[in-house]
Scaffold this motif. Structure first.
Motif, PDB file in Angstrom:
ATOM      1  N   ASP A 153       0.815  -1.226   0.000  1.00 13.63           N
ATOM      2  CA  ASP A 153       0.000   0.000   0.000  1.00 13.63           C
ATOM      3  C   ASP A 153       0.842   1.268   0.000  1.00 13.63           C
ATOM      4  O   ASP A 153       0.501   2.262   0.656  1.00 13.63           O
ATOM      5  N   ASP A 154       1.956   1.232  -0.726  1.00 10.46           N
ATOM      6  CA  ASP A 154       2.824   2.415  -0.859  1.00 10.46           C
ATOM      7  C   ASP A 154       3.397   2.898   0.473  1.00 10.46           C
ATOM      8  O   ASP A 154       3.783   4.055   0.604  1.00 10.46           O
ATOM      9  N   LEU A 155       3.433   2.011   1.462  1.00  8.23           N
ATOM     10  CA  LEU A 155       4.033   2.382   2.741  1.00  8.23           C
ATOM     11  C   LEU A 155       5.554   2.424   2.603  1.00  8.23           C
ATOM     12  O   LEU A 155       6.153   1.548   1.982  1.00  8.23           O
ATOM     13  N   THR A 156       6.171   3.418   3.216  1.00  9.79           N
ATOM     14  CA  THR A 156       7.629   3.439   3.296  1.00  9.79           C
ATOM     15  C   THR A 156       8.072   2.644   4.521  1.00  9.79           C
ATOM     16  O   THR A 156       7.263   2.305   5.396  1.00  9.79           O
ATOM     17  N   VAL A 157       9.354   2.371   4.594  1.00 13.52           N
ATOM     18  CA  VAL A 157       9.899   1.673   5.759  1.00 13.52           C
ATOM     19  C   VAL A 157       9.663   2.488   7.026  1.00 13.52           C
ATOM     20  O   VAL A 157       9.349   1.938   8.091  1.00 13.52           O
ATOM     21  N   LEU A 158       9.790   3.811   6.919  1.00 16.31           N
ATOM     22  CA  LEU A 158       9.525   4.659   8.081  1.00 16.31           C
ATOM     23  C   LEU A 158       8.049   4.613   8.473  1.00 16.31           C
ATOM     24  O   LEU A 158       7.726   4.571   9.666  1.00 16.31           O
ATOM     25  N   ASP A 159       7.134   4.595   7.497  1.00 22.30           N
ATOM     26  CA  ASP A 159       5.711   4.446   7.807  1.00 22.30           C
ATOM     27  C   ASP A 159       5.465   3.151   8.575  1.00 22.30           C
ATOM     28  O   ASP A 159       4.675   3.116   9.535  1.00 22.30           O
ATOM     29  N   HIS A 160       6.131   2.084   8.135  1.00 18.19           N
ATOM     30  CA  HIS A 160       5.960   0.778   8.782  1.00 18.19           C
ATOM     31  C   HIS A 160       6.433   0.836  10.231  1.00 18.19           C
ATOM     32  O   HIS A 160       5.743   0.326  11.140  1.00 18.19           O
ATOM     33  N   LYS A 161       7.560   1.471  10.459  1.00 17.81           N
ATOM     34  CA  LYS A 161       8.033   1.626  11.836  1.00 17.81           C
ATOM     35  C   LYS A 161       7.040   2.441  12.662  1.00 17.81           C
ATOM     36  O   LYS A 161       6.724   2.082  13.796  1.00 17.81           O
ATOM     37  N   ASP A 162       6.561   3.541  12.094  1.00 16.19           N
ATOM     38  CA  ASP A 162       5.618   4.398  12.824  1.00 16.19           C
ATOM     39  C   ASP A 162       4.349   3.640  13.196  1.00 16.19           C
ATOM     40  O   ASP A 162       3.801   3.826  14.299  1.00 16.19           O
ATOM     41  N   GLU A 163       3.869   2.776  12.289  1.00 12.70           N
ATOM     42  CA  GLU A 163       2.676   1.987  12.599  1.00 12.70           C
ATOM     43  C   GLU A 163       2.926   1.044  13.772  1.00 12.70           C
ATOM     44  O   GLU A 163       2.070   0.872  14.641  1.00 12.70           O
ATOM     45  N   PHE A 164       4.117   0.422  13.780  1.00 12.62           N
ATOM     46  CA  PHE A 164       4.439  -0.453  14.905  1.00 12.62           C
ATOM     47  C   PHE A 164       4.479   0.339  16.204  1.00 12.62           C
ATOM     48  O   PHE A 164       3.929  -0.107  17.231  1.00 12.62           O
ATOM     49  N   MET A 165       5.131   1.497  16.191  1.00 14.87           N
ATOM     50  CA  MET A 165       5.272   2.279  17.417  1.00 14.87           C
ATOM     51  C   MET A 165       3.904   2.722  17.943  1.00 14.87           C
ATOM     52  O   MET A 165       3.669   2.739  19.160  1.00 14.87           O
ATOM     53  N   GLU A 166       3.001   3.053  17.042  1.00  8.70           N
ATOM     54  CA  GLU A 166       1.647   3.420  17.477  1.00  8.70           C
ATOM     55  C   GLU A 166       0.965   2.232  18.148  1.00  8.70           C
ATOM     56  O   GLU A 166       0.362   2.372  19.224  1.00  8.70           O
ATOM     57  N   ALA A 167       1.064   1.061  17.538  1.00  6.89           N
ATOM     58  CA  ALA A 167       0.439  -0.132  18.110  1.00  6.89           C
ATOM     59  C   ALA A 167       1.087  -0.510  19.435  1.00  6.89           C
ATOM     60  O   ALA A 167       0.390  -0.861  20.407  1.00  6.89           O
ATOM     61  N   PHE A 168       2.407  -0.447  19.502  1.00  9.13           N
ATOM     62  CA  PHE A 168       3.089  -0.791  20.743  1.00  9.13           C
ATOM     63  C   PHE A 168       2.778   0.229  21.836  1.00  9.13           C
ATOM     64  O   PHE A 168       2.672  -0.133  23.014  1.00  9.13           O
ATOM     65  N   GLY A 169       2.616   1.485  21.454  1.00  8.63           N
ATOM     66  CA  GLY A 169       2.228   2.499  22.433  1.00  8.63           C
ATOM     67  C   GLY A 169       0.885   2.189  23.062  1.00  8.63           C
ATOM     68  O   GLY A 169       0.701   2.351  24.284  1.00  8.63           O
ATOM     69  N   LEU A 170      -0.069   1.726  22.267  1.00  7.73           N
ATOM     70  CA  LEU A 170      -1.370   1.343  22.810  1.00  7.73           C
ATOM     71  C   LEU A 170      -1.229   0.156  23.751  1.00  7.73           C
ATOM     72  O   LEU A 170      -1.888   0.093  24.800  1.00  7.73           O
ATOM     73  N   HIS A 171      -0.362  -0.798  23.376  1.00  4.09           N
ATOM     74  CA  HIS A 171      -0.113  -1.939  24.269  1.00  4.09           C
ATOM     75  C   HIS A 171       0.496  -1.469  25.583  1.00  4.09           C
ATOM     76  O   HIS A 171       0.118  -1.958  26.664  1.00  4.09           O
ATOM     77  N   MET A 172       1.422  -0.523  25.520  1.00  2.21           N
ATOM     78  CA  MET A 172       2.058  -0.025  26.744  1.00  2.21           C
ATOM     79  C   MET A 172       1.057   0.722  27.627  1.00  2.21           C
ATOM     80  O   MET A 172       1.143   0.657  28.856  1.00  2.21           O
ATOM     81  N   GLN A 173       0.109   1.433  27.029  1.00  4.73           N
ATOM     82  CA  GLN A 173      -0.924   2.087  27.827  1.00  4.73           C
ATOM     83  C   GLN A 173      -1.675   1.059  28.670  1.00  4.73           C
ATOM     84  O   GLN A 173      -1.927   1.279  29.868  1.00  4.73           O
ATOM     85  N   LYS A 174      -2.029  -0.060  28.050  1.00  7.65           N
ATOM     86  CA  LYS A 174      -2.732  -1.116  28.773  1.00  7.65           C
ATOM     87  C   LYS A 174      -1.829  -1.747  29.834  1.00  7.65           C
ATOM     88  O   LYS A 174      -2.255  -2.023  30.954  1.00  7.65           O
ATOM     89  N   THR A 175      -0.566  -1.985  29.464  1.00  3.12           N
ATOM     90  CA  THR A 175       0.385  -2.602  30.391  1.00  3.12           C
ATOM     91  C   THR A 175       0.574  -1.749  31.637  1.00  3.12           C
ATOM     92  O   THR A 175       0.603  -2.263  32.766  1.00  3.12           O
ATOM     93  N   LEU A 176       0.700  -0.447  31.448  1.00  2.00           N
ATOM     94  CA  LEU A 176       0.974   0.454  32.565  1.00  2.00           C
ATOM     95  C   LEU A 176      -0.232   0.632  33.487  1.00  2.00           C
ATOM     96  O   LEU A 176      -0.084   1.120  34.607  1.00  2.00           O
ATOM     97  N   ARG A 177      -1.406   0.215  33.036  1.00  2.00           N
ATOM     98  CA  ARG A 177      -2.602   0.284  33.886  1.00  2.00           C
ATOM     99  C   ARG A 177      -2.800  -0.977  34.721  1.00  2.00           C
ATOM    100  O   ARG A 177      -3.633  -1.003  35.626  1.00  2.00           O
ATOM    101  N   LYS A 178      -2.043  -2.023  34.416  1.00  2.00           N
ATOM    102  CA  LYS A 178      -2.216  -3.291  35.124  1.00  2.00           C
ATOM    103  C   LYS A 178      -1.577  -3.239  36.514  1.00  2.00           C
ATOM    104  O   LYS A 178      -0.636  -2.494  36.758  1.00  2.00           O
ATOM    105  N   ARG A 179      -2.068  -4.073  37.385  1.00  2.24           N
ATOM    106  CA  ARG A 179      -1.470  -4.173  38.719  1.00  2.24           C
ATOM    107  C   ARG A 179      -0.159  -4.950  38.681  1.00  2.24           C
ATOM    108  O   ARG A 179       0.701  -4.752  39.534  1.00  2.24           O
TER     109      ARG A 179
END
Length: 268
Positions: free
Chosen positions: A123-149
């Motif tokens: 889909d015409d994604l650049t390598v940097l776009d691909h990295k940015d997508e991962f970081m966004e997804a991992f950031g959401l995972h970290m939000q959930k992780t940091l809320r856990k006991r």
């Protein structure tokens, strides 16, 4: 409890170059490995498990995706392969071991350095776009992780440095992935807004504490270093940090290991 995080740039080659000899001197409880570049089943088949450790690894669809793994002296209660993000999980970028009092994960972000505008073919994604997508997804995972006991330690190669003290001046002047403004802003959110802890920076504020010397920039082990390797903590274990250092002396990878000691009993 001693935790080592190391991006090996190919596990088989790292072992040939002395990785296990170095590791035998560390007395680590858990070793978070990134960028092993092989099939997970080959780890055992090729006897790439250091004496005294159990091995848990995940690979990507392509060896170039890197893959991550965990060596541990202690049997985990559970292993989690991936963090429920389809693309990242296909690329083998996350594995987590749950112990009695803490969970330890190994994480590898995509690298876009020197390939920022290269197209991925999707889909015409650049390598940097691909990295940015991962970081966004991992950031959401970290939000959930940091809320856990539950408490977490994540050994992570995030392919990104945070502050000017974490990167050689060359990165301040050039637009290289790993030190772009929006990448650094992602780390601002992780540490300053979400409350994640950069374990190494809790005890060492000095400049020139680098973990990677990319050959694409100025040649390995030369002046153009950057700190992209972390141990990320949930705030509840911030005060357990006892000691930590970056060990650039090992020559089995162009990354240096991050070694941290915690006042945590890992066994049952």
């Amino acid at each position: 409890m001693r935790v080592v995080s190391i991006s090996v740039n190919g596990l088989a080659r790292a072992v040939e170059n002395g990785f296990f000899d170095w590791l035998a001197e560390q007395d680590a409880d858990v070793v978070c490995v990134q960028d092993h570049r092989m099939r997970a089943y080959e780890i055992e088949d090729k006897n790439l498990i250091p004496e005294g450790y159990e091995a848990y690894f995940i690979d990507g669809e392509l060896d170039e995706h890197g893959g991550v793994g965990i060596y541990t002296r202690h049997f985990p209660k559970a292993i989690m392969y991936g963090f429920a993000n389809a693309q990242a999980d296909r690329e083998g970028r996350f594995i987590q071991a749950d112990f009695d009092k803490v969970s330890v994960a190994s994480v590898l972000a995509p690298c876009a350095l020197g390939r920022e505008e290269e197209l991925t073919g999707e889909d015409d994604l650049t390598v940097l776009d691909h990295k940015d997508e991962f970081m966004e997804a991992f950031g959401l995972h970290m939000q959930k992780t940091l809320r856990k006991r539950r408490q977490f330690i994540l050994g992570a190669n995030l392919q990104t440095a945070h502050h000017v003290t974490d990167a050689s001046p060359l990165y301040h002047r050039m637009e290289y992935s790993g030190f772009l403004p929006h990448e650094r802003a992602w780390l601002d959110r992780l540490f300053d807004e979400m409350g994640c802890i950069d374990a190494f920076r809790e005890i060492n504020k000095q400049s020139n504490q680098f973990t990677w010397w990319p050959e694409q920039i100025e040649g390995a082990r030369k002046s153009a270093g950057i700190r992209v390797d972390y141990q990320l903590l949930t705030p509840g274990i911030r005060k357990t940090i006892q000691d930590g250092w970056i060990d650039p002396s090992a020559k089995f990878s162009d990354h240096a290991a991050v070694v941290m000691d915690y006042d945590i009993e890992i066994g049952f």
